[in-house]
Write an enzyme that holds these catalytic residues in place. Structure first.
Site, PDB file in Angstrom:
ATOM      1  N   ASP A  45     -10.441   9.176   7.151  1.00  0.00           N
ATOM      2  CA  ASP A  45     -10.395  10.124   8.262  1.00  0.00           C
ATOM      3  C   ASP A  45     -11.584   9.930   9.203  1.00  0.00           C
ATOM      4  O   ASP A  45     -11.459  10.087  10.408  1.00  0.00           O
ATOM      5  CB  ASP A  45     -10.379  11.555   7.742  1.00  0.00           C
ATOM      6  CG  ASP A  45      -9.075  11.869   7.048  1.00  0.00           C
ATOM      7  OD1 ASP A  45      -8.030  11.394   7.521  1.00  0.00           O
ATOM      8  OD2 ASP A  45      -9.102  12.568   6.023  1.00  0.00           O
ATOM      9  N   ASP A 151     -25.134  31.933   8.670  1.00  0.00           N
ATOM     10  CA  ASP A 151     -25.398  30.492   8.705  1.00  0.00           C
ATOM     11  C   ASP A 151     -24.735  29.790   9.879  1.00  0.00           C
ATOM     12  O   ASP A 151     -25.297  28.862  10.442  1.00  0.00           O
ATOM     13  CB  ASP A 151     -24.921  29.841   7.400  1.00  0.00           C
ATOM     14  CG  ASP A 151     -25.885  30.087   6.250  1.00  0.00           C
ATOM     15  OD1 ASP A 151     -26.864  30.836   6.457  1.00  0.00           O
ATOM     16  OD2 ASP A 151     -25.659  29.538   5.153  1.00  0.00           O
TER      17      ASP A 151
HETATM   18  P1  NAP Z   1     -16.987  12.922   5.369  1.00  0.00           P
HETATM   19  O1  NAP Z   1     -18.195  13.530   4.760  1.00  0.00           O
HETATM   20  O2  NAP Z   1     -16.445  11.658   4.835  1.00  0.00           O
HETATM   21  O3  NAP Z   1     -15.797  14.019   5.409  1.00  0.00           O
HETATM   22  C1  NAP Z   1     -15.620  14.910   4.403  1.00  0.00           C
HETATM   23  C2  NAP Z   1     -14.217  14.803   3.839  1.00  0.00           C
HETATM   24  O4  NAP Z   1     -13.292  15.416   4.732  1.00  0.00           O
HETATM   25  C3  NAP Z   1     -13.718  13.386   3.606  1.00  0.00           C
HETATM   26  O5  NAP Z   1     -13.053  13.356   2.365  1.00  0.00           O
HETATM   27  C4  NAP Z   1     -12.748  13.180   4.759  1.00  0.00           C
HETATM   28  O6  NAP Z   1     -11.760  12.206   4.474  1.00  0.00           O
HETATM   29  C5  NAP Z   1     -12.155  14.555   4.852  1.00  0.00           C
HETATM   30  N1  NAP Z   1     -11.495  14.925   6.103  1.00  0.00           N
HETATM   31  C6  NAP Z   1     -11.829  14.621   7.379  1.00  0.00           C
HETATM   32  N2  NAP Z   1     -10.956  15.179   8.231  1.00  0.00           N
HETATM   33  C7  NAP Z   1     -10.045  15.856   7.479  1.00  0.00           C
HETATM   34  C8  NAP Z   1      -8.906  16.640   7.780  1.00  0.00           C
HETATM   35  N3  NAP Z   1      -8.531  16.862   9.029  1.00  0.00           N
HETATM   36  N4  NAP Z   1      -8.221  17.201   6.748  1.00  0.00           N
HETATM   37  C9  NAP Z   1      -8.607  17.010   5.473  1.00  0.00           C
HETATM   38  N5  NAP Z   1      -9.677  16.286   5.133  1.00  0.00           N
HETATM   39  C10 NAP Z   1     -10.391  15.711   6.125  1.00  0.00           C
HETATM   40  O7  NAP Z   1     -17.279  12.788   6.933  1.00  0.00           O
HETATM   41  P2  NAP Z   1     -16.287  12.199   8.016  1.00  0.00           P
HETATM   42  O8  NAP Z   1     -15.268  11.303   7.379  1.00  0.00           O
HETATM   43  O9  NAP Z   1     -17.119  11.687   9.118  1.00  0.00           O
HETATM   44  O10 NAP Z   1     -15.505  13.493   8.511  1.00  0.00           O
HETATM   45  C11 NAP Z   1     -16.127  14.463   9.302  1.00  0.00           C
HETATM   46  C12 NAP Z   1     -15.556  15.769   8.872  1.00  0.00           C
HETATM   47  O11 NAP Z   1     -16.129  16.174   7.639  1.00  0.00           O
HETATM   48  C13 NAP Z   1     -15.877  16.908   9.802  1.00  0.00           C
HETATM   49  O12 NAP Z   1     -15.019  16.930  10.924  1.00  0.00           O
HETATM   50  C14 NAP Z   1     -15.707  18.096   8.881  1.00  0.00           C
HETATM   51  O13 NAP Z   1     -14.376  18.611   8.952  1.00  0.00           O
HETATM   52  C15 NAP Z   1     -15.876  17.550   7.496  1.00  0.00           C
HETATM   53  N6  NAP Z   1     -16.968  18.244   6.828  1.00  0.00           N
HETATM   54  C16 NAP Z   1     -16.652  19.055   5.791  1.00  0.00           C
HETATM   55  C17 NAP Z   1     -17.622  19.824   5.153  1.00  0.00           C
HETATM   56  C18 NAP Z   1     -17.204  20.709   4.035  1.00  0.00           C
HETATM   57  O14 NAP Z   1     -16.029  20.699   3.666  1.00  0.00           O
HETATM   58  N7  NAP Z   1     -18.106  21.509   3.487  1.00  0.00           N
HETATM   59  C19 NAP Z   1     -18.939  19.767   5.589  1.00  0.00           C
HETATM   60  C20 NAP Z   1     -19.245  18.920   6.649  1.00  0.00           C
HETATM   61  C21 NAP Z   1     -18.240  18.164   7.271  1.00  0.00           C
HETATM   62  P3  NAP Z   1     -12.115  10.612   4.407  1.00  0.00           P
HETATM   63  O15 NAP Z   1     -12.780  10.434   3.092  1.00  0.00           O
HETATM   64  O16 NAP Z   1     -10.794   9.937   4.469  1.00  0.00           O
HETATM   65  O17 NAP Z   1     -13.025  10.282   5.565  1.00  0.00           O
END
Ligand code: NAP
Ligand code: MN
Length: 265
Positions: A45, A151
């Site tokens: 993603d 936060d």
């Molecule tokens: P990452 O740290 O690899 O992303 C975190 C996880 O979210 C990865 O497993 C990624 O999949 C998955 N993901 C991304 N978009 C998604 C969606 N629309 N639906 C379900 N899962 C999704 O960082 P990144 O790949 O650069 O992605 C950035 C995204 O991380 C941000 O947009 C935010 O949504 C998310 N994030 C989540 C948290 C949390 O859940 N606490 C905190 C910070 C950021 P892949 O492994 O395939 O990349």
């Protein structure tokens, strides 16, 4: 047809890209990283998010398709063993396009910097930095709704509702609902401070404005990017006019995607 490729940069993804470009070129398609009709993202993603931002200036002319190599790949439907099949699809079949809503974010600054407009595929977040609370007024359609202390806040798209928003207890929204969702990160709730406490879903044309009160020392993110600027005054969010277009070569309903990602096959 012109295509572009985007890789996570690991060996598996790079090797797949070599295979994909060789086959597509054999089929007579041409690689054009500047103005492609189809962008093939290989990785996860994160790779697709980056590809979206790289081509966000020409969304109307671009359709995205994702192959996932090992990570979650919520946006990336195809697995490496299916790549031959995908190549034939891209080369031979007229494809369907599925459109998902995006989030428009306008950031205004406390200094002379001009406002900046961004598009997010997953979400925008606003957080306190360095231990202090984020304090901001949440205005909805021009009316103050609440004063948030805590936060941070996350404003997500429907397809981003399964990402950060989900970890914050937000609902999963189907991308046919052109909407945005506001979810809280650890709000302070007591006799003095009060927030609604539940995620809110706003329809198209309802604008949400987050106006910073005490502190301007905050961190604003757009998908995987952090905006580097000292004095942020407000961030304004609404459903964007633009949409992301995905090339669909076979049906893969959203709820099936949710099930496979979070429940298992
Ligand atoms: P990452 O740290 O690899 O992303 C975190 C996880 O979210 C990865 O497993 C990624 O999949 C998955 N993901 C991304 N978009 C998604 C969606 N629309 N639906 C379900 N899962 C999704 O960082 P990144 O790949 O650069 O992605 C950035 C995204 O991380 C941000 O947009 C935010 O949504 C998310 N994030 C989540 C948290 C949390 O859940 N606490 C905190 C910070 C950021 P892949 O492994 O395939 O990349
Ligand atoms: Mn990732």
């Amino acid at each position: 047809m012109k295509y572009a490729v985007a890789s996570r940069g690991d060996t598996i993804s790079d090797d797949l890209i070599t295979q994909i470009t060789a086959s597509l070129n054999e089929f007579g398609l041409s690689q054009d990283q500047e103005s492609p009709e189809v962008v093939i993202s290989v990785g996860g993603d994160g790779t697709l998010l980056q590809a979206f931002h790289d081509y966000s200036h020409r969304l109307e002319e671009t359709a995205f398709v994702g192959v996932h190599t090992g990570h979650l790949g919520f946006y990336a439907d195809w697995i490496p063993s299916e790549v031959d099949n995908l190549i034939i699809h891209i080369a031979k079949t007229p494809y369907q396009v599925v459109e998902y809503p995006l989030l428009e974010v306008v950031v205004r600054y406390g200094d002379e910097t001009k406002p900046k407009r961004y598009l997010a595929l997953n979400e925008s977040t606003i957080k306190n930095s360095e231990g202090s609370s984020l304090v901001c007024n949440v205005e909805i359609k021009g009316e103050v709704f609440e004063t948030f202390r805590g936060d941070g806040l996350c404003i997500s798209t429907p397809s981003g509702s399964t990402a950060y928003n989900k970890a914050l207890g937000g609902a999963i929204l189907h991308p046919s609902l052109a909407s945005l969702q506001i979810s809280e990160m650890a709000s302070i709730n007591n006799r003095v401070y009060r927030t609604v406490g539940s995620p809110l879903v706003l329809p198209q044309h309802h604008t949400c404005l987050l106006k910073l009160l005490d502190n301007t020392d905050v961190q604003v993110t757009i998908d995987h990017y952090t905006i580097n600027h000292e004095e942020i005054a407000s961030i304004q969010c609404r459903v964007a006019e633009e949409k992301i277009r995905f090339a669909r070569f076979r049906p893969f309903p959203f709820w099936k995607r949710v099930k496979e990602s979070f429940i298992g096959e």
